[in-house]
Design an enzyme around this catalytic site. Structure first.
Site, short mmCIF file in Angstrom:
data_model
loop_
_atom_site.label_atom_id
_atom_site.label_comp_id
_atom_site.label_asym_id
_atom_site.label_seq_id
_atom_site.Cartn_x
_atom_site.Cartn_y
_atom_site.Cartn_z
CB SER A 103 -0.87 -0.03 1.25
OG SER A 103 -1.60 1.17 1.36
CE LYS A 138 -4.66 0.12 0.33
NZ LYS A 138 -5.22 -0.67 1.44
CE LYS A 176 -3.95 3.94 2.07
NZ LYS A 176 -5.14 3.41 2.73
CG ASP A 236 -7.73 2.35 0.70
OD1 ASP A 236 -8.90 2.77 0.80
OD2 ASP A 236 -7.11 1.84 1.66
CD GLU A 277 -8.67 -0.89 0.80
OE1 GLU A 277 -7.71 -1.09 0.02
OE2 GLU A 277 -8.55 -0.91 2.04
CG ASP A 332 -10.32 -0.84 5.18
OD1 ASP A 332 -10.63 -1.18 6.33
OD2 ASP A 332 -9.20 -0.33 4.94
CE LYS A 365 -7.06 -1.99 7.03
NZ LYS A 365 -7.30 -0.53 6.94
N GLY A 382 -3.82 -3.85 6.32
CA GLY A 382 -2.74 -3.51 7.26
C GLY A 382 -3.02 -2.17 7.91
#
Ligand code: OSB
Ligand code: MG
Length: 371
Positions: free
Chosen positions: A135, A161, A163, A188, A213, A238, A262, A290
């Site tokens: 990420s 991934k 952000k 995400d 996400e 998420d 998670k 994570g």
């Protein structure tokens, strides 16, 4: 297995590189660690509540008193056959799932050590290696992001991934795709968009993303279902999947096609396994999220990721991406095929560096049963 005492502590560790999401930038972690002292065996776990109440309403400062005043007293002195008995003991407290997870997971760790089995087998895992992704946070420039992606690909990671947020999304994805047309790519948003941006979100469809996400509100499931109907890309939830019931609702109404699990967000291993099973029965793939964990939380994520339906690469990457020195030995390493090898040793298979942890500790308290 009698729970005789619980130690809670806070350690502080600077990240090797800051991590930025749509809700802010983190340079330094404040991490709560729990130790469940059980008849000669110590179980350890990490509370993933953040420095601030930005990812979720829970944060380190809410978790500490919740554990000390309510959660630890609810299990102290109890003689448990299994950590699976924890959720019922903690159920009177509403919410505070990250705090509950820390306590329950410390008991799981103790149970694995006491029974001399690996934690992953105790959880029902089957994989001998797990696929990993990275990420990558928002950077100061797209060039810096491209460098980070290049490094991760060279290390063998099987999924990138990034952000995203308004102003750092389509333009960035476009540049990534023009350089790497075929990599497995996802993004995400950490709830950075609203439903009136559907047209903008549909622009993401051109990038052949594995998933988008949590585009919408952290506590929403309903409107994600509306959005999913209008997107070709799969939505992965998420933040809003806080329980097995939330997961079942999301699948029922078609709010997502993938779920990120998670263990902290859902209140512990017992609930995480339930979500895994619900998704498995509906052929919905899951992956392990994570929370910039230290080695202790990371080792628990690795154990969870061995369950069969964790078929997509998780955000479970090498220690050195986060820490100059991790608090476990060996550190978590990722092989050139982008996988983490699973140990057969009892417990997590990673040793706790207690001396280092003592040095990093800024406060500590041991809770025993009142006489
Ligand atoms: O949304 O997955 C998230 C980190 C902190 C809070 C939320 C998230 C993340 C990450 C980082 O994406 C995952 C990791 O590398 O630990
Ligand atoms: Mg996320």
């Amino acid at each position: 297995m009698k729970i005789e005492a619980i130690t809670i502590r806070e350690i502080q560790m600077p990240l090797v590189h800051f991590f930025e999401t749509s809700f802010g930038r983190t340079y330094r972690r404040r991490i709560l660690l729990l130790t469940a002292h059980c008849e000669g065996v110590d179980g350890w776990a990490e509370c993933v509540a953040g420095e601030d109440p930005f990812y979720s309403s829970e944060w380190a400062e809410s978790a500490w008193p919740t554990i000390v005043r309510y959660l630890a007293p609810a299990v102290l002195g109890k003689d448990l056959d299994s950590a699976r008995e924890c959720p019922a003991l903690l159920a009177r407290v509403r919410g505070h799932r990250m705090a509950k997870a820390a306590l329950e997971n410390a008991v799981w760790d103790a149970e694995a050590k006491q029974k001399k089995v690996s934690l992953w087998k105790l959880l029902g895992g089957t994989r001998t290696e797990i696929p990993c992704g990275v990420s990558i946070g928002i950077q100061d420039s797209v060039e810096q992001l491209m460098e980070k992606i290049e490094t991760a690909l060279a290390a063998g990671y099987g999924r990138i991934k990034v952000k995203v947020k308004p102003g750092w999304d389509v333009n960035v994805l476009e540049q990534i795709r023009s350089r790497w047309a075929d990599i497995t790519l996802s993004c995400d948003a950490n709830s950075a968009y609203t439903l009136d941006q559907v047209e903008h979100l549909r622009d993401f469809d051109q990038f052949n993303l594995l998933m988008i996400e949590q585009p919408l509100w952290d506590d929403d499931i309903f409107y994600h279902a509306r959005l999913q109907k209008q997107l070709r890309s799969a939505i992965c939830l998420d933040e809003s999947i806080v329980s097995a019931r939330a997961a079942a609702t999301a699948l029922d109404i078609g709010a997502c096609r993938i779920i990120n699990i998670k263990v902290g967000r859902v209140g512990g291993f017992t609930e995480a396994v339930k979500i895994h099973n619900i998704c498995q029965s509906q052929k919905i793939p899951v992956w392990c999220g994570g929370m910039l964990e230290s080695g202790i939380g990371r080792a628990h994520n690795i154990a969870l990721s061995t369950l069969p339906n964790f078929s997509l690469p998780g955000d479970v990457s090498a220690s050195q991406r986060y820490w100059k020195e991790d608090i476990i030995a060996p550190e978590v390493t990722v092989r050139s095929q982008g996988t983490i090898a699973i140990s057969n040793e009892a417990g997590t298979g990673y040793r706790i560096k207690e001396d280092l942890i003592e040095k990093l500790t800024v406060r500590k308290e041991t809770i025993r049963r009142e006489a």
